[in-house]
Write a protein that holds these residues in place. Sequence first.
Motif, PDB file in Angstrom:
ATOM      1  N   ASP A   1      37.431  39.319  43.643  1.00  0.00           N
ATOM      2  CA  ASP A   1      36.090  38.825  43.325  1.00  0.00           C
ATOM      3  C   ASP A   1      35.277  38.441  44.551  1.00  0.00           C
ATOM      4  OD1 ASP A   1      38.067  38.473  41.230  1.00  0.00           O
ATOM      5  OD2 ASP A   1      36.509  37.497  40.047  1.00  0.00           O
ATOM      6  N   ALA A   2      35.947  37.965  45.577  1.00  0.00           N
ATOM      7  CA  ALA A   2      35.255  37.491  46.772  1.00  0.00           C
ATOM      8  C   ALA A   2      34.519  38.601  47.511  1.00  0.00           C
ATOM      9  CB  ALA A   2      36.256  36.815  47.714  1.00  0.00           C
ATOM     10  N   ALA A   3      34.850  39.853  47.198  1.00  0.00           N
ATOM     11  CA  ALA A   3      34.221  40.980  47.892  1.00  0.00           C
ATOM     12  C   ALA A   3      33.639  41.993  46.918  1.00  0.00           C
ATOM     13  CB  ALA A   3      35.246  41.658  48.802  1.00  0.00           C
TER      14      ALA A   3
ATOM     15  N   ASN B   1      37.718  41.636  37.508  1.00  0.00           N
ATOM     16  CA  ASN B   1      37.484  40.363  38.185  1.00  0.00           C
ATOM     17  C   ASN B   1      37.739  39.165  37.285  1.00  0.00           C
ATOM     18  OD1 ASN B   1      34.970  42.391  39.218  1.00  0.00           O
ATOM     19  ND2 ASN B   1      36.364  41.587  40.753  1.00  0.00           N
ATOM     20  N   ALA B   2      38.648  38.283  37.726  1.00  0.00           N
ATOM     21  CA  ALA B   2      39.045  37.130  36.925  1.00  0.00           C
ATOM     22  C   ALA B   2      37.879  36.190  36.640  1.00  0.00           C
ATOM     23  CB  ALA B   2      40.176  36.370  37.617  1.00  0.00           C
TER      24      ALA B   2
ATOM     25  N   SER C   1      43.684  45.090  44.596  1.00  0.00           N
ATOM     26  CA  SER C   1      43.472  43.638  44.695  1.00  0.00           C
ATOM     27  C   SER C   1      43.806  43.100  46.081  1.00  0.00           C
ATOM     28  CB  SER C   1      44.311  42.912  43.637  1.00  0.00           C
ATOM     29  OG  SER C   1      43.850  43.203  42.344  1.00  0.00           O
ATOM     30  N   SER C   2      43.830  43.983  47.072  1.00  0.00           N
ATOM     31  CA  SER C   2      44.140  43.529  48.428  1.00  0.00           C
ATOM     32  C   SER C   2      42.942  42.828  49.076  1.00  0.00           C
ATOM     33  CB  SER C   2      44.558  44.725  49.297  1.00  0.00           C
ATOM     34  OG  SER C   2      43.456  45.596  49.519  1.00  0.00           O
ATOM     35  N   GLY C   3      41.733  43.165  48.627  1.00  0.00           N
ATOM     36  CA  GLY C   3      40.543  42.610  49.267  1.00  0.00           C
ATOM     37  C   GLY C   3      40.259  43.244  50.619  1.00  0.00           C
ATOM     38  N   ASP C   4      40.970  44.308  50.929  1.00  0.00           N
ATOM     39  CA  ASP C   4      40.868  44.982  52.226  1.00  0.00           C
ATOM     40  C   ASP C   4      39.784  46.058  52.158  1.00  0.00           C
ATOM     41  OD1 ASP C   4      41.232  46.529  54.519  1.00  0.00           O
ATOM     42  OD2 ASP C   4      43.404  46.247  54.530  1.00  0.00           O
TER      43      ASP C   4
ATOM     44  N   TYR D   1      27.728  34.859  47.019  1.00  0.00           N
ATOM     45  CA  TYR D   1      28.166  33.632  47.670  1.00  0.00           C
ATOM     46  C   TYR D   1      28.423  32.517  46.652  1.00  0.00           C
ATOM     47  CZ  TYR D   1      27.787  35.134  52.513  1.00  0.00           C
ATOM     48  OH  TYR D   1      28.008  35.763  53.709  1.00  0.00           O
ATOM     49  N   ARG D   2      27.583  32.462  45.624  1.00  0.00           N
ATOM     50  CA  ARG D   2      27.818  31.465  44.581  1.00  0.00           C
ATOM     51  C   ARG D   2      29.111  31.757  43.828  1.00  0.00           C
ATOM     52  NH1 ARG D   2      22.133  32.386  42.056  1.00  0.00           N
ATOM     53  NH2 ARG D   2      23.097  31.605  40.140  1.00  0.00           N
ATOM     54  N   LEU D   3      29.362  33.035  43.559  1.00  0.00           N
ATOM     55  CA  LEU D   3      30.595  33.422  42.883  1.00  0.00           C
ATOM     56  C   LEU D   3      31.805  33.138  43.769  1.00  0.00           C
ATOM     57  CD1 LEU D   3      31.500  34.813  40.197  1.00  0.00           C
ATOM     58  CD2 LEU D   3      31.666  36.928  41.524  1.00  0.00           C
ATOM     59  N   LEU D   4      31.642  33.354  45.073  1.00  0.00           N
ATOM     60  CA  LEU D   4      32.724  33.094  46.022  1.00  0.00           C
ATOM     61  C   LEU D   4      33.179  31.637  45.967  1.00  0.00           C
ATOM     62  CD1 LEU D   4      34.486  33.871  48.515  1.00  0.00           C
ATOM     63  CD2 LEU D   4      32.522  33.278  49.936  1.00  0.00           C
TER      64      LEU D   4
END
Length: 342
Positions: free
Chosen positions: A197-199, A213-214, A169-172, A243-246
């Motif tokens: 989720d953003a990635a 993903n929450a 969950s680091s998003g890295d 992008y919409r999910l972001l």
Amino acid sequence: MAASPSRLSGIFTPNIVPLDTHGDIHEAELRRYVDWLIEKGVHGLYPNGSTGEFLRFTVEERRRIIAIIADQTRGRVPILAGAAEANVKETLKACEAYHEMGCRAVAIVSPFYYKLSPSAVYAYFKEIGDNTPIDVTLYNIPMFASPIDVPTVRRLAEECPRVVAIKDSSGDLPHMMRMISAVRPVRPDFSFMTGWDAALMPMLLIGCDGGTNATSGVVPEITRRLYDLTLLGRIDEARDLQYRLLTLFDAMIQNCEFPEGFRAALALRGFKPGSGRQPQSPSQKLEVEILRKELQCLLSAEGFVNEPVGGCPAGQTSANPDDVARIVAGVVEELRRLGLAT
């Protein structure tokens, strides 16, 4: 102990736990929620995670949550049960309990509160991996717990057949690539799941098997569709959906205390999640009320709910570059404060 042959993949929902007016588990609503998520196409369920506020429930309540979900699921989708407790002994008891309930695997966060060295993190998971009756997913969330570095993941993958996956969950993105590069050659069956989720789309493109993903607990239709489009190679459509999910993800996670934004959004989808167990100040409650209208506008743009009374401002569903910059700066500053970035 041999690992199970089936590989974790797809979208696993880290589900919210509905609470009644007394703050107790709302069993009927939780069962209804489980059915809805499965009907909407999620590949699996992930109870007792961060979104499920596992630390705010007692040991007995955590067991009950898994028991309810396992009973309601009836084997329709696999369950990845959060099994993190305060020490190895209690964590292994949770592993045994969830194994008996028929869960596919457990997810275990690195030890929290105490900041541990990589060798200490390895020793913790090695003890669990050698003694668990159920497959284990490592859970790397460096903002809240001791990080799990790449050499530790590879070593555990090589030495512990029961350690079958990692949820990161680091998003890295580069960190995930390094893990995949280090582990896949020695454990082709090892799964890589992203919790950011953003990635989701880029993580899938570099080789992740899926995500916890929450957003899938609020808009499972979108998260599942994004997963499908990415795997089908329909990149332009997938990118638009990402992008919409972001935008929706940022609104829920940044504009009030986590995970209250997800509770507010779930209520708009027709459920009764109730209030979380963390007491809130008047200003926090106001933040949620303000966010609720924004979320209604975002969800109405996707066709899930009606617009709020008075409509939505023009451009409501567009990401604001200034907001994005502010969020990124805030995350970087928090990572620096925690000693996780320079």
